[in-house]
Design a protein around this motif. Sequence first.
Motif, PDB file in Angstrom:
ATOM      1  N   GLN A  29       0.828  -1.197   0.000  1.00  0.00           N
ATOM      2  CA  GLN A  29       0.000   0.000   0.000  1.00  0.00           C
ATOM      3  C   GLN A  29       0.873   1.261   0.000  1.00  0.00           C
ATOM      4  O   GLN A  29       0.355   2.354  -0.143  1.00  0.00           O
ATOM      5  CB  GLN A  29      -0.920  -0.016   1.223  1.00  0.00           C
ATOM      6  N   SER A  30       2.165   1.079   0.150  1.00  0.00           N
ATOM      7  CA  SER A  30       3.110   2.198   0.075  1.00  0.00           C
ATOM      8  C   SER A  30       4.013   1.984  -1.129  1.00  0.00           C
ATOM      9  O   SER A  30       4.762   1.011  -1.196  1.00  0.00           O
ATOM     10  CB  SER A  30       3.969   2.270   1.344  1.00  0.00           C
ATOM     11  N   GLY A  31       3.951   2.911  -2.087  1.00  0.00           N
ATOM     12  CA  GLY A  31       4.812   2.792  -3.264  1.00  0.00           C
ATOM     13  C   GLY A  31       6.274   2.970  -2.931  1.00  0.00           C
ATOM     14  O   GLY A  31       7.143   2.373  -3.561  1.00  0.00           O
ATOM     15  N   ALA A  32       6.558   3.784  -1.900  1.00  0.00           N
ATOM     16  CA  ALA A  32       7.951   4.057  -1.552  1.00  0.00           C
ATOM     17  C   ALA A  32       8.699   2.796  -1.147  1.00  0.00           C
ATOM     18  O   ALA A  32       9.908   2.679  -1.367  1.00  0.00           O
ATOM     19  CB  ALA A  32       8.006   5.080  -0.425  1.00  0.00           C
ATOM     20  N   LEU A  33       8.002   1.834  -0.547  1.00  0.00           N
ATOM     21  CA  LEU A  33       8.672   0.614  -0.089  1.00  0.00           C
ATOM     22  C   LEU A  33       9.157  -0.256  -1.241  1.00  0.00           C
ATOM     23  O   LEU A  33      10.081  -1.052  -1.074  1.00  0.00           O
ATOM     24  CB  LEU A  33       7.718  -0.206   0.780  1.00  0.00           C
ATOM     25  N   ILE A  34       8.516  -0.134  -2.399  1.00  0.00           N
ATOM     26  CA  ILE A  34       8.866  -1.015  -3.520  1.00  0.00           C
ATOM     27  C   ILE A  34      10.336  -0.857  -3.884  1.00  0.00           C
ATOM     28  O   ILE A  34      11.064  -1.842  -4.020  1.00  0.00           O
ATOM     29  CB  ILE A  34       7.970  -0.700  -4.729  1.00  0.00           C
ATOM     30  N   GLY A  35      10.785   0.395  -4.048  1.00  0.00           N
ATOM     31  CA  GLY A  35      12.186   0.618  -4.408  1.00  0.00           C
ATOM     32  C   GLY A  35      13.137   0.116  -3.351  1.00  0.00           C
ATOM     33  O   GLY A  35      14.183  -0.474  -3.668  1.00  0.00           O
ATOM     34  N   ALA A  36      12.783   0.319  -2.069  1.00  0.00           N
ATOM     35  CA  ALA A  36      13.659  -0.133  -0.988  1.00  0.00           C
ATOM     36  C   ALA A  36      13.766  -1.647  -0.980  1.00  0.00           C
ATOM     37  O   ALA A  36      14.854  -2.210  -0.807  1.00  0.00           O
ATOM     38  CB  ALA A  36      13.124   0.378   0.358  1.00  0.00           C
ATOM     39  N   ILE A  37      12.647  -2.324  -1.177  1.00  0.00           N
ATOM     40  CA  ILE A  37      12.664  -3.800  -1.146  1.00  0.00           C
ATOM     41  C   ILE A  37      13.452  -4.343  -2.334  1.00  0.00           C
ATOM     42  O   ILE A  37      14.166  -5.338  -2.220  1.00  0.00           O
ATOM     43  CB  ILE A  37      11.230  -4.337  -1.139  1.00  0.00           C
ATOM     44  N   ILE A  38      13.310  -3.709  -3.495  1.00  0.00           N
ATOM     45  CA  ILE A  38      14.088  -4.169  -4.656  1.00  0.00           C
ATOM     46  C   ILE A  38      15.579  -4.047  -4.367  1.00  0.00           C
ATOM     47  O   ILE A  38      16.358  -4.969  -4.655  1.00  0.00           O
ATOM     48  CB  ILE A  38      13.700  -3.374  -5.921  1.00  0.00           C
ATOM     49  N   ASP A  39      15.995  -2.947  -3.774  1.00  0.00           N
ATOM     50  CA  ASP A  39      17.410  -2.761  -3.448  1.00  0.00           C
ATOM     51  C   ASP A  39      17.925  -3.866  -2.534  1.00  0.00           C
ATOM     52  O   ASP A  39      18.981  -4.471  -2.778  1.00  0.00           O
ATOM     53  CB  ASP A  39      17.623  -1.395  -2.777  1.00  0.00           C
ATOM     54  N   VAL A  40      17.188  -4.124  -1.460  1.00  0.00           N
ATOM     55  CA  VAL A  40      17.608  -5.157  -0.509  1.00  0.00           C
ATOM     56  C   VAL A  40      17.593  -6.533  -1.167  1.00  0.00           C
ATOM     57  O   VAL A  40      18.479  -7.357  -0.950  1.00  0.00           O
ATOM     58  CB  VAL A  40      16.706  -5.137   0.746  1.00  0.00           C
ATOM     59  N   SER A  41      16.581  -6.785  -1.985  1.00  0.00           N
ATOM     60  CA  SER A  41      16.460  -8.112  -2.614  1.00  0.00           C
ATOM     61  C   SER A  41      17.630  -8.391  -3.557  1.00  0.00           C
ATOM     62  O   SER A  41      18.086  -9.531  -3.665  1.00  0.00           O
ATOM     63  CB  SER A  41      15.136  -8.227  -3.369  1.00  0.00           C
ATOM     64  N   LEU A  42      18.104  -7.358  -4.249  1.00  0.00           N
ATOM     65  CA  LEU A  42      19.243  -7.560  -5.147  1.00  0.00           C
ATOM     66  C   LEU A  42      20.508  -7.885  -4.356  1.00  0.00           C
ATOM     67  O   LEU A  42      21.309  -8.745  -4.754  1.00  0.00           O
ATOM     68  CB  LEU A  42      19.457  -6.301  -5.996  1.00  0.00           C
ATOM     69  N   LYS A  43      20.666  -7.227  -3.217  1.00  0.00           N
ATOM     70  CA  LYS A  43      21.835  -7.496  -2.382  1.00  0.00           C
ATOM     71  C   LYS A  43      21.793  -8.916  -1.835  1.00  0.00           C
ATOM     72  O   LYS A  43      22.819  -9.609  -1.778  1.00  0.00           O
ATOM     73  CB  LYS A  43      21.881  -6.489  -1.238  1.00  0.00           C
ATOM     74  N   LYS A  44      20.597  -9.368  -1.448  1.00  0.00           N
ATOM     75  CA  LYS A  44      20.473 -10.677  -0.809  1.00  0.00           C
ATOM     76  C   LYS A  44      20.095 -11.785  -1.797  1.00  0.00           C
ATOM     77  O   LYS A  44      19.820 -12.912  -1.383  1.00  0.00           O
ATOM     78  CB  LYS A  44      19.428 -10.613   0.311  1.00  0.00           C
ATOM     79  N   GLN A  45      20.038 -11.429  -3.087  1.00  0.00           N
ATOM     80  CA  GLN A  45      19.735 -12.419  -4.123  1.00  0.00           C
ATOM     81  C   GLN A  45      18.363 -13.066  -3.903  1.00  0.00           C
ATOM     82  O   GLN A  45      18.184 -14.273  -4.032  1.00  0.00           O
ATOM     83  CB  GLN A  45      20.825 -13.513  -4.162  1.00  0.00           C
ATOM     84  N   ILE A  46      17.378 -12.235  -3.563  1.00  0.00           N
ATOM     85  CA  ILE A  46      16.001 -12.700  -3.385  1.00  0.00           C
ATOM     86  C   ILE A  46      15.229 -12.389  -4.657  1.00  0.00           C
ATOM     87  O   ILE A  46      15.228 -11.252  -5.129  1.00  0.00           O
ATOM     88  CB  ILE A  46      15.323 -12.009  -2.186  1.00  0.00           C
ATOM     89  N   GLY A  47      14.585 -13.380  -5.214  1.00  0.00           N
ATOM     90  CA  GLY A  47      13.802 -13.186  -6.431  1.00  0.00           C
ATOM     91  C   GLY A  47      12.328 -12.963  -6.139  1.00  0.00           C
ATOM     92  O   GLY A  47      11.806 -13.408  -5.113  1.00  0.00           O
ATOM     93  N   PHE A  48      11.657 -12.286  -7.052  1.00  0.00           N
ATOM     94  CA  PHE A  48      10.233 -11.975  -6.899  1.00  0.00           C
ATOM     95  C   PHE A  48       9.471 -12.333  -8.166  1.00  0.00           C
ATOM     96  O   PHE A  48       9.993 -12.216  -9.281  1.00  0.00           O
ATOM     97  CB  PHE A  48      10.031 -10.488  -6.596  1.00  0.00           C
TER      98      PHE A  48
END
Length: 894
Positions: free
Chosen positions: A163-182
């Motif tokens: 429900q927060s668009g701002a979180l999307i960019g933050a989660i993508i950043d963390v996911s790339l560092k931790k090699q988490i796929g979506f």
Amino acid sequence: MSIYNLDKIFAPAHIAVIGAGNKEGSIGYALMNNIQRGGYPGKLFPINPKYTTVSGLNSYPSIGDVGEPVDLAVIATPISTVPAIIQECVAAKVRGAIIVSAGGKEIGQKGREIELNIKEKTAGSGIRIIGPNCVGVICTHTHLHATFADRMPLKGKMAFVSQSGALIGAIIDVSLKKQIGFSHFISVGSMLDADFGDLLDYLGNDPHVNSIVLYMEGLTHPRKFMSAARSVSRIKPIIVLKSGISASGAKAAASHTGAMAGEDAIYDAAFRRAGIIRVNTIEALFDVAELAAKQPVPKGAGLAIVTNGGGPGVMAADALSSLGLAPVGLRPETTSKLDAFLPPFWSRGNPIDILGDATPERYRRTVEICLSAQEINGLVIVFVPQAVSDGAEVATSLVETLQGKSYPIFAVWMGDESVRKGREILSKAGIPTYETPERAIESFMYMHAYSQNLELLQQTPPKLHRTLQFRKDDAEAIINHALDNHQMVLTEPTSKALLSCYNVPVNRTEIATSLKGAVHLAQAIGYPVVMKICSRDISHKSDAHGVQLNLRNDEDAMNAFEKIMAGAHAYDSNANIEGVSIQSMMEQTDYELILGSKNDPVFGPVLLFGMGGVMTEILKDQAIAFPPLNRLLARRMMESTRVYQLLKGYRNRPPADLDQLEEILISLSQLVADFPEIVELDINPLILFDNKPFAVDARVILKPSQTHSPLHLAISPYPAQYESVAITESGIRIFIRPIKPEDEPLLSDFFTTLSPESIYTHFSSPMKSMPRAMLARFTQIDYDRDMALVAMRQNQSTEAFLGMARLMSKPGGIEPEFSVVIGDRWQGKGIGASLMKHLIAIAKERGLSSIWGVALAENIHMLALARKFGSTVEFAGGSHYKLKIDVESHTENG
């Protein structure tokens, strides 16, 4: 509207970007660029009000001028222009829209009016909308990146809905560092149309998704959400971070997206009932999301800890203990295997401390033994940098060993620069890595809680010892009389009269309007008595000195009356005082409880149970649950309070009759389910003495309701309206009713009456017994989306199923699947026809156009039954035939 049109949002053939822009830095330009950069394989049409050219493509003035069918419109124009654009989309038969534009209901009344205008333009069109005020969507398996986030996520099987668009960019950043796929990133924005319930339904049925993460500020359609979540959580973990848990947080959430935040404890209860994992911080959301994305759900609480440092091992064990568990005890054979190669001073227990000089080989052999140990259901591997060991070498030695295991394995590589490479090796291999033992343990516990939720969701509630009978007509008369006379707050005697209609035990209570009348009533009831103020304007009687106890004679009664009147006038001089209530004094009590209900603005009626009396608000020992309740849910509600330990019996206090308390909670649940007009109900205290409960004080607040029962509930109750008696064509009198969760033993017994041939023709499998999970799935249905009817002999001393007909909906309610199974000895006697007649009537009532089923060629009874009801029969390959009944024009043949 069907959720199937969401396919046109996440897997569109052609996309139009409206407001594409021609300048770098604009949202429309970023959307166009990201869609192209993401490798989207379909056609992309830029539509720009200024008729400019974008990226070398011809720009069109409107979506109707494209000349080809467009599945998805991505709208990035000022919100004031969106209603007209949506109208064009409807005319062009566009099936999905993402409205990025901000300025809707989050800005106030003007924005709400614009959103309402957009909604009106879509009426009856079938178009589905994400937004407005969102950053768009990403679907990695269709190569769709329709957001203005600047980075592309890795492909995986976890969906993130925010429900927060701002979180999307933050989660993508963390996911790339931790090699988490979506699989998906979905920014829902204001949820004008598609909301959490729709998206859970869609993602729950998407084979590209195996777990779902939600960031939530509020709900728009709680009943739809609960229905979807209860269904999907059985097959895929749902993890939620709900913000707005404090008063200031709730206010911020409302101003951010226009959400109305409910009380946090009520959301907690909703998530528990739906089987959802709730986390409380962004850090925990990242951690649990990584574990859910990379590892299977634990099958038990048997966690082993392997460490090369005693301190971190103790920290992990302490973290586990603080959450109510302990490291699993090692079996002698496991200890013996470890003894064979570990140094003599290893810990010989769990945590398994393999000492500071542990080599990669020692780590590998220890982990291999843990993986083969039957007592272990999860493994955390801790590495602390030491002079004689290298984190990257240890990680490399473990990668191959850890692949493809059936329970969760996660790593804690403590430190920073010296262990960074080791973390990267593990992350790329799909092993979640954490910086501290506490974070790793907390993530495991969240996933363990999910596995426990699954078990609880599949538990069979025991049957009541007796059928509960309610005087609904009498209760309705009390409520209607009060509403007709504008008496929104019921007096104590009237509240107790209402409760007694639903089997809640109450003590005799009389009203006196004068000093003389009070003394007379006290004499009639018999001393000792209790006297209380009777006023609709005074909620908490004790605050107004309005309760006088242990009155033993006429003089006590007179003094009490005068004190109560004086206290009431001092407390509120404008209060309307109707007199005093007189009731017997219970000189001994074993327990004091509080039971109640309130109408939450989001979820509707919620129930409360806990320790009662004047200290209840200080002790705050309360549990919250949603109606409807059964015995299992009522018992769980009690078990989640501290007072439950006392109710089981403590020292010289006898145990309470817990079965009777279950019945009272179930009756209270039924009362608020039957009457949406009840907005608040309070029994405080419910006194227990000598195993006899009495509601000695009660208060009910009413409000006229435009919503009819049971639509005011967050969870669909048992639909008693579908109970009926029928006489089959062969003259058998049967009772037809919807299936209940308590019917699991009856369904299991029914399965044993089927011949091997019948089992194979109906289940396409030679099962010898019905698996536990299947029994739960067949009996614990959501009546809003599915229906299962059972036929039983009427007026028989013992219950037994003769047959069952099921209607199982696909998400969105389009063409649900039907099936019928009749016990062998009852086939050919018209029972199947009676069940189908009732099932089709329910389908028609729900507005369904058709229903379909599948039958094997050798299932001649099913094929004949389908033809009897006008079904088409089409060969579907192999030995299967597809059946389809047109519900709208259905007529029974023959």
